[in-house]
Design an enzyme around this catalytic site. Structure first.
Site, mmCIF file in Angstrom:
data_model
loop_
_atom_site.group_PDB
_atom_site.id
_atom_site.type_symbol
_atom_site.label_atom_id
_atom_site.label_comp_id
_atom_site.label_asym_id
_atom_site.label_seq_id
_atom_site.Cartn_x
_atom_site.Cartn_y
_atom_site.Cartn_z
ATOM 1 N N GLY A 8 -14.540 -13.931 0.293
ATOM 2 C CA GLY A 8 -13.168 -13.822 0.794
ATOM 3 C C GLY A 8 -13.142 -12.917 2.013
ATOM 4 O O GLY A 8 -12.124 -12.297 2.324
ATOM 5 N N GLY A 11 -10.349 -12.934 4.584
ATOM 6 C CA GLY A 11 -8.977 -12.681 4.125
ATOM 7 C C GLY A 11 -8.479 -11.294 4.496
ATOM 8 O O GLY A 11 -9.208 -10.487 5.086
ATOM 9 N N MET A 13 -7.681 -8.745 2.522
ATOM 10 C CA MET A 13 -8.453 -7.690 1.843
ATOM 11 C C MET A 13 -9.897 -7.677 2.312
ATOM 12 O O MET A 13 -10.484 -6.616 2.499
ATOM 13 C CB MET A 13 -8.402 -7.899 0.318
ATOM 14 C CG MET A 13 -7.154 -7.358 -0.345
ATOM 15 S SD MET A 13 -6.883 -5.609 -0.015
ATOM 16 C CE MET A 13 -8.355 -4.874 -0.717
ATOM 17 N N ALA A 111 -11.183 -5.310 -11.846
ATOM 18 C CA ALA A 111 -9.996 -4.453 -11.967
ATOM 19 C C ALA A 111 -8.836 -5.080 -11.209
ATOM 20 O O ALA A 111 -9.016 -5.644 -10.130
ATOM 21 C CB ALA A 111 -10.297 -3.062 -11.394
ATOM 22 N N HIS A 141 8.733 -2.613 -3.860
ATOM 23 C CA HIS A 141 7.781 -3.389 -3.058
ATOM 24 C C HIS A 141 8.485 -4.033 -1.861
ATOM 25 O O HIS A 141 9.715 -4.127 -1.823
ATOM 26 C CB HIS A 141 7.126 -4.482 -3.911
ATOM 27 C CG HIS A 141 6.061 -3.952 -4.821
ATOM 28 N ND1 HIS A 141 6.348 -3.356 -6.033
ATOM 29 C CD2 HIS A 141 4.708 -3.908 -4.690
ATOM 30 C CE1 HIS A 141 5.214 -2.965 -6.605
ATOM 31 N NE2 HIS A 141 4.209 -3.285 -5.822
ATOM 32 N N LYS A 145 7.324 -10.029 -1.809
ATOM 33 C CA LYS A 145 6.688 -10.135 -3.140
ATOM 34 C C LYS A 145 7.502 -11.101 -3.999
ATOM 35 O O LYS A 145 8.721 -10.938 -4.131
ATOM 36 C CB LYS A 145 6.610 -8.752 -3.792
ATOM 37 C CG LYS A 145 5.853 -8.748 -5.110
ATOM 38 C CD LYS A 145 5.594 -7.333 -5.591
ATOM 39 C CE LYS A 145 4.946 -7.295 -6.966
ATOM 40 N NZ LYS A 145 3.619 -7.933 -6.985
#
Ligand code: NAD
Length: 255
Positions: A8, A11, A13, A111, A141, A145
């Site tokens: 990924g 992406g 992250m 996690a 948030h 979201k």
């Protein structure tokens, strides 16, 4: 220096981790694996498939891709004897089974939240829970979201409820009997713990756990201002894990 492959890697992250982990100075980013080409390579090789990754150049794999991506990286890690750090969420039970199976062959950390502050605030909340009569959670948030309440707030509520129950505290009963506007008292979750969700532009991911007792209150607040908040937790997991078979579920035990 540990050499990482990030699945990924193109992406949001993946790119943040490639930048943040290499800046720590104890990791090199050897490969960015993704079905699409990354905007930045951070000195890594790009691979569109695990078939194109040279296992001899990798120590640990970090996965922030998709549930299908996790199946591929877990299978590759198990076959090549590499430790795996998984942050990707939303795995089905079959996909989770592939991860559990990989953990019988190599080390795996999985996690739902790699933010050290978020994990610590849950630990602090569980510590405080037996000493206060009541507790409610406000999670705040950004306005994009789509789910509410946040998974992090549900996990916090579960931890607090377990700590209250272990201390012999009974379920909290809401004193409100007249709801002038329905929903004003938030959502009921485990153990009578209310969660209130706020969605506003400008916010990222924030949470307040509010305890109340006779004559005093305690608020435990955590703020994620940026995806960089996940880098330290992923680094901790990548430092810890290797090919020795084991499953570490959540980073609480690493802190
Ligand atoms: P994103 O959509 O920006 O990035 C995902 C990347 O994975 C994309 O570049 C996509 O092309 C790639 N990808 C998808 N399927 C793939 C496959 N089969 N093989 C290889 N690459 C594939 O998403 P994001 O915001 O970076 O989040 C990624 C994941 O990380 C999500 O599951 C998200 O919930 C999770 N996440 C977890 C934490 C945590 O602390 N555990 C924190 C943030 C995000």
């Amino acid at each position: 220096m540990k050499a990482l492959a990030i699945n990924g890697g193109a992406g949001r992250m993946g790119q943040t981790l490639a930048s943040g982990l290499s800046a720590l100075g104890r990791f090199s980013i050897a490969a960015l694996v993704d079905t699409r080409e990354p905007a930045e390579l951070f000195g890594a090789n790009y691979a569109s498939s695990w078939d194109d990754v040279d296992a001899s150049t990798i120590d640990v794999v970090v996965d922030f891709s998709s549930p299908e991506g996790v199946v591929a990286s877990a299978t590759w890690c198990a076959a090549h004897g590499k430790g795996l750090v998984i942050g990707t969420t939303g795995l089905s039970s079959d996909q989770r089974h592939v991860v559990d199976d990989a953990a019988t062959k190599v080390g795996v950390v999985i996690a739902a939240n790699y933010s050290l502050g978020a994990v610590l605030s849950e630990k602090f909340a569980a510590l405080a829970a037996p000493y206060f009569e009541r507790v409610e959670i406000i999670e705040l948030h950004h306005d994009k979201k789509v789910d509410a309440p946040s998974g992090t707030s549900i996990a916090a509520a579960k931890g607090i409820a377990a700590a209250r129950s272990a201390a012999g505290l009974s379920e909290m009963i809401d004193p409100t009997v007249r709801h002038t506007v329905s929903g004003a008292r938030g959502a009921d979750t485990i153990g009578g713990i209310k969660i209130h969700s706020v969605r506003l532009p400008g916010l990222v991911a924030h949470q307040e756990i509010l305890f109340g007792g006779p004559g005093e209150g305690l608020t435990i607040r955590h703020d994620s201002f940026d995806r960089l908040s996940f880098v330290q937790g992923v680094a901790l997991a990548a430092d810890t894990i290797d090919a020795t078979p084991r499953l570490i579920d959540g980073i609480e035990s690493l802190i």
